[in-house]
Design a protein around this motif. Structure first.
Motif, PDB file in Angstrom:
ATOM      1  N   GLN A  84       0.813  -1.216   0.000  1.00 15.94           N
ATOM      2  CA  GLN A  84       0.000   0.000   0.000  1.00 15.94           C
ATOM      3  C   GLN A  84       0.850   1.271   0.000  1.00 15.94           C
ATOM      4  N   PRO A  85       1.926   1.350   0.790  1.00 12.65           N
ATOM      5  CA  PRO A  85       2.746   2.576   0.735  1.00 12.65           C
ATOM      6  C   PRO A  85       3.368   2.808  -0.643  1.00 12.65           C
ATOM      7  N   THR A  86       3.769   1.730  -1.295  1.00  9.69           N
ATOM      8  CA  THR A  86       4.359   1.862  -2.636  1.00  9.69           C
ATOM      9  C   THR A  86       3.317   2.355  -3.628  1.00  9.69           C
ATOM     10  N   VAL A  87       2.120   1.782  -3.587  1.00  9.53           N
ATOM     11  CA  VAL A  87       1.045   2.221  -4.481  1.00  9.53           C
ATOM     12  C   VAL A  87       0.722   3.692  -4.230  1.00  9.53           C
ATOM     13  N   SER A  88       0.612   4.073  -2.968  1.00  8.83           N
ATOM     14  CA  SER A  88       0.290   5.466  -2.632  1.00  8.83           C
ATOM     15  C   SER A  88       1.364   6.427  -3.143  1.00  8.83           C
ATOM     16  N   LYS A  89       2.627   6.021  -3.021  1.00  8.43           N
ATOM     17  CA  LYS A  89       3.731   6.858  -3.504  1.00  8.43           C
ATOM     18  C   LYS A  89       3.618   7.067  -5.018  1.00  8.43           C
ATOM     19  N   HIS A  90       3.350   5.987  -5.744  1.00  2.72           N
ATOM     20  CA  HIS A  90       3.243   6.095  -7.202  1.00  2.72           C
ATOM     21  C   HIS A  90       1.991   6.863  -7.619  1.00  2.72           C
ATOM     22  N   LEU A  91       0.892   6.684  -6.892  1.00  4.55           N
ATOM     23  CA  LEU A  91      -0.321   7.434  -7.208  1.00  4.55           C
ATOM     24  C   LEU A  91      -0.106   8.934  -7.006  1.00  4.55           C
ATOM     25  N   LYS A  92       0.694   9.312  -6.022  1.00  6.85           N
ATOM     26  CA  LYS A  92       0.988  10.730  -5.811  1.00  6.85           C
ATOM     27  C   LYS A  92       1.737  11.302  -7.020  1.00  6.85           C
ATOM     28  N   VAL A  93       2.718  10.551  -7.529  1.00 10.36           N
ATOM     29  CA  VAL A  93       3.464  11.001  -8.705  1.00 10.36           C
ATOM     30  C   VAL A  93       2.520  11.122  -9.900  1.00 10.36           C
ATOM     31  N   LEU A  94       1.659  10.115 -10.081  1.00  9.07           N
ATOM     32  CA  LEU A  94       0.711  10.142 -11.197  1.00  9.07           C
ATOM     33  C   LEU A  94      -0.292  11.289 -11.046  1.00  9.07           C
ATOM     34  N   ARG A  95      -0.713  11.558  -9.825  1.00  4.51           N
ATOM     35  CA  ARG A  95      -1.635  12.661  -9.553  1.00  4.51           C
ATOM     36  C   ARG A  95      -0.958  14.000  -9.833  1.00  4.51           C
ATOM     37  N   ASP A  96       0.292  14.155  -9.400  1.00  2.00           N
ATOM     38  CA  ASP A  96       1.037  15.401  -9.648  1.00  2.00           C
ATOM     39  C   ASP A  96       1.233  15.642 -11.140  1.00  2.00           C
ATOM     40  N   ALA A  97       1.364  14.559 -11.906  1.00  2.00           N
ATOM     41  CA  ALA A  97       1.527  14.678 -13.362  1.00  2.00           C
ATOM     42  C   ALA A  97       0.177  14.775 -14.071  1.00  2.00           C
ATOM     43  N   GLU A  98      -0.899  14.781 -13.292  1.00  2.42           N
ATOM     44  CA  GLU A  98      -2.272  14.880 -13.805  1.00  2.42           C
ATOM     45  C   GLU A  98      -2.665  13.714 -14.698  1.00  2.42           C
ATOM     46  N   LEU A  99      -2.038  12.549 -14.466  1.00  2.00           N
ATOM     47  CA  LEU A  99      -2.387  11.340 -15.214  1.00  2.00           C
ATOM     48  C   LEU A  99      -3.527  10.574 -14.568  1.00  2.00           C
ATOM     49  N   VAL A 100      -3.817  10.878 -13.326  1.00  2.00           N
ATOM     50  CA  VAL A 100      -4.956  10.271 -12.639  1.00  2.00           C
ATOM     51  C   VAL A 100      -5.738  11.356 -11.922  1.00  2.00           C
TER      52      VAL A 100
END
Length: 137
Positions: free
Chosen positions: A44-60
């Motif tokens: 879960q921490p790894t997924v959350s870290k990657h989702l933050k990057v994707l969110r910052d890049a506006e991909l999600v």
């Protein structure tokens, strides 16, 4: 803004994007972090870290549903990748470029027409950019 190529260079982030793409094709209203963890077998921490990057890049995009956060794919920033990639396909294949996989809600005929128009526009853009380079502009 984060370089989109740096963001999608990571295999885990690409797996998350692919999972969200599959779920968007199923008309899902969003995917919870716990579902991503379960399906990809990542902590879960790894997924959350990657989702933050994707969110910052506006991909999600993310929306709250009670205490859950539901993530969905936002393909807009990937147009930058498409704009960069298409000239290589046009140069390599010309009119016989392989069909690109598209996900859309358009009927098949309209989706095909949109793809043809998009490919023609990308080819024209590339031709203009090449001509301007040769002219030194």
């Amino acid at each position: 803004m984060t370089d989109i190529f740096d963001v999608i260079a990571d295999g885990t982030r690409r797996e998350i994007l692919q999972l969200l793409l599959q779920r968007s094709a199923d008309e899902d209203a969003g995917t919870a972090v716990s579902q991503i963890v379960s399906e990809l077998g990542i902590s879960q921490p790894t997924v959350s870290k990657h989702l933050k990057v994707l969110r910052d890049a506006e991909l999600v995009t993310v929306r709250e549903d009670g205490q859950r956060r539901l993530y969905s794919l936002a393909v807009g920033p990937l147009e930058q990748v498409d704009d960069w990639l298409v000239p290589f396909l046009v140069d390599a294949y010309g009119d016989s470029a392989p069909d690109l996989v598209t996900v859309s809600v358009l009927p098949d005929g309209a989706a095909h027409a949109a793809e043809v128009v998009g490919r023609a526009a990308a080819s024209a853009k590339h031709a203009v950019q090449s001509a301007l380079k040769r002219l030194g502009a």
